[in-house]
Design an enzyme around this catalytic site. Sequence first.
Site, PDB file in Angstrom:
ATOM      1  CD  GLU A 217      48.808  41.222  74.122  1.00 31.19           C
ATOM      2  OE1 GLU A 217      49.794  41.130  74.877  1.00 31.19           O
ATOM      3  OE2 GLU A 217      48.515  42.272  73.517  1.00 31.19           O
TER       4      GLU A 217
ATOM      5  CB  SER B 274      27.909  44.912  65.890  1.00 27.39           C
ATOM      6  OG  SER B 274      28.038  45.401  67.200  1.00 27.39           O
TER       7      SER B 274
ATOM      8  CG  ASP C 189      46.401  43.665  68.781  1.00 29.23           C
ATOM      9  OD1 ASP C 189      46.114  44.055  69.927  1.00 29.23           O
ATOM     10  OD2 ASP C 189      47.351  42.896  68.546  1.00 29.23           O
TER      11      ASP C 189
ATOM     12  CG  ASP D 195      50.555  45.350  71.925  1.00 25.00           C
ATOM     13  OD1 ASP D 195      49.692  44.512  71.590  1.00 25.00           O
ATOM     14  OD2 ASP D 195      51.392  45.805  71.133  1.00 25.00           O
TER      15      ASP D 195
END
Length: 820
Positions: free
Chosen positions: A195, A262, A334, A337
């Site tokens: 972000e 991974s 996600d 924030d």
Amino acid sequence: MARVFRWLLRLATAFVVLAVLAVATVYYLASRSLPSYDKTLPVAGTTADIEIVRDNSAIPHILALSDRDAFFGLGYAHAQDRLWQMMLLRRTAQGRLSEMFGRATVETDTLLRRLDLYTLAVQSVEHQDARTLDALEAYAAGVNARISEINARSLGRGAPEYFLFDAAIAPWQPADSIALIKVMALQLAGHLEEEVLRARTSLALDDAARLADILPDSPGTGVAALPDYAALAPGVLPRHASAQSPRPPLFPVPARGLAGASNVWAAAPDRSAGRGTLLANDPHLGFSAPSIWYLARMELQSGGVIGGTIPGIPTVLVGRTEALAWGLTSSYLDDQDLFLEELNPDDPEEYRTPDGFKRFRTRKTIIEIKDHAPITITLRWTENGPVLPGSQFNLGDITPQGHVMSLAWTALSPEDTSASAAIALMMSGSVEEALEVSRGFMAPSQNLTLIDDDTVAMKLIGTMPRRDPAHQSRGRLPSPGWIATNRWQGALPYTSNPEFLAPVGGIVGNTNNKVIDRPFPNHVSYHWGDSQRVQRWRGLMQGRKVHTRDSFVEAQLDTVSPVARTLLPLIGADLWYTEETLPEGTPERRRQRALALLAEWNGAMNEHLPEPLIYAAWLRALQDRLIRDDLGPLADAYTHVQPLFIERVFRNVDGASIWCDVRRSAPRETCTDIARLALDDALIWIEETHGSALESLRWGDAHAVTHKHEVLGDVPLLRYFVNIRQTTSGGDHTLMRGVTSGRDPDPFANVHGAGYRGVYDFADPDSSVFINATGQSGHFLSRHYDDLGQLWRRGEYVPMSLDIDLARAASVGITRLVKP
């Protein structure tokens, strides 16, 4: 003259004797903490005797009559081999590193105090189920039994590092293990920095449309255009970027591009030559000495369990039982924030909410600093999460005056039941049961891949935030925290987490690639960890009708770069062929030799070849030339080659070839011009750092991995004893992944990859294999400090058997913990 000579000889002899005595004293003190694996030790806190059989790789096989005693044994074994590592991780979680290391770690402590992870871990203890509480307490008792033994028998304070850093060792607590899970979540979280980088780049670019070039979405269905960050952030923001913030010592948040990766893949019986399910897994983390991974086996009431553990956490995180095997990859959910919080101009202790101004939740905390006065900081929390300082993560570049930045993150929960879910998973008897118990995972979010005798499955585990469809930035940019539609609306139900159960094709896997394309707000992420390795994996999986353990091993160790195969024909399209042989010693001839080598190369990032180094240096120089003119100092934040960006530029997707033109020059440069100049840049750099004999170059010399001791790894002389250095194959975009540092003076040093590899074959479970990247011991004088390292480097494994007779047959010692 003879008298002077005699005195010089005496002084030299005395100096040698003193040096030998000093070395002998240091060795004696350090060796006191070497654990003995062959002994009988009376301990309190067990219900029956415990036997710990160390096989020839010093992997403990813990045999106990109850689960409680098995966890006690694991705690004891972890503390025997990795006490310093455990205590360092605990101090990291607590924000107490500066008590040992002074001012160097104050910034690290400050971040951890502001996140308040340890307090949240303490609060989470009461939310664990009874079985997990019992396991946490038994494990802590096992750790403390080893600490008591060290104190009672004067065993060199348990680790040689404690002779250099004097600090008390507090007893282990159940909350400590939960705190370490939260630290692991921090090490795997990367959306905060994504972000920040997107916002900084948005502010630096003159043409907002170019943001989709340098930070493109992973291939698939597109997303709606985002607002310009300047439109979201009220107030005056800088239109230039400051230098990239350096990482302070022991900072648990990895640099961008290193926030976890991974590989995992699994095959159903009809895709297996042995008619049994198969699973391969190699989790990727930063390299260190010792490795973060520790191999162990426990005998529980549900049966034997064996695999990779992390010292301090009482569970096998990746591994198998007789009935179930499981692997993990970073899901790239996600789950973070950033929020702009507007301060009340009349009272800076208040911030704006949808209901007006509200006071921060605050608490003062004191950071003790070795050899310096302590400092007091005020922790501030909003309804969205903790407030972070503008000095970290370059947040000051994107925070307007009169505002602060807060963080919402799923790991910041005082009711985190991830520990209970991990222990329940380890004791599950089938894929169905494992999927059910995994609903308790909160953070870090992972893709969990499972096999039992006849079923393969993959499911995203961890809490998925619920966002409002009207969210201004869709979680991709920091957004105003006082607007209700930007705030999280709780969590999505576990049933909405993506799941792939018994796929028709019989094979499931993940390389951190985009696994599902659901519209916002039910999406997983806009940012994924891979869009390239998955291409190679798909080809290898579909290239065989049936697979074996060995074919899965072959895929784990594959070094072919799909990026090299895709980009080299593009960027060199107008450079490959030259009719005449040019004069030796000229830049043109040097370029011709390099192109001739690359023209015959198959894209294998083999450590013994010169082509991978030429290719990697060319791509790095090319990206820098493309973006430096537009981004200035912000270009330093783009430490790794962005394949999708370069492909967009050279295919001129949506006019992206404009990046090839240097704005500050009068001529209009073409992409061929920039490619040629970048190749010359790369060859000059190679000549300065590795020599001019292109054909004699070795990728492994540049792509060496240094498993560095996190504290002593930079100490002169001592670093040669505590660090483990190896030349390696692979690269940023190969299945045998070895991510480069991206930073001078060693931009291609291997810093992040598979510290653990395991392949499990249910056609013959005891033929399963695993390995860690260094060795079992954290003591640099132990032969088990690095004995697995050369096997790992060569792509070899050790047996992963639950047959105790095999462990006994070549054991290096048997420890018996008996009731007093």
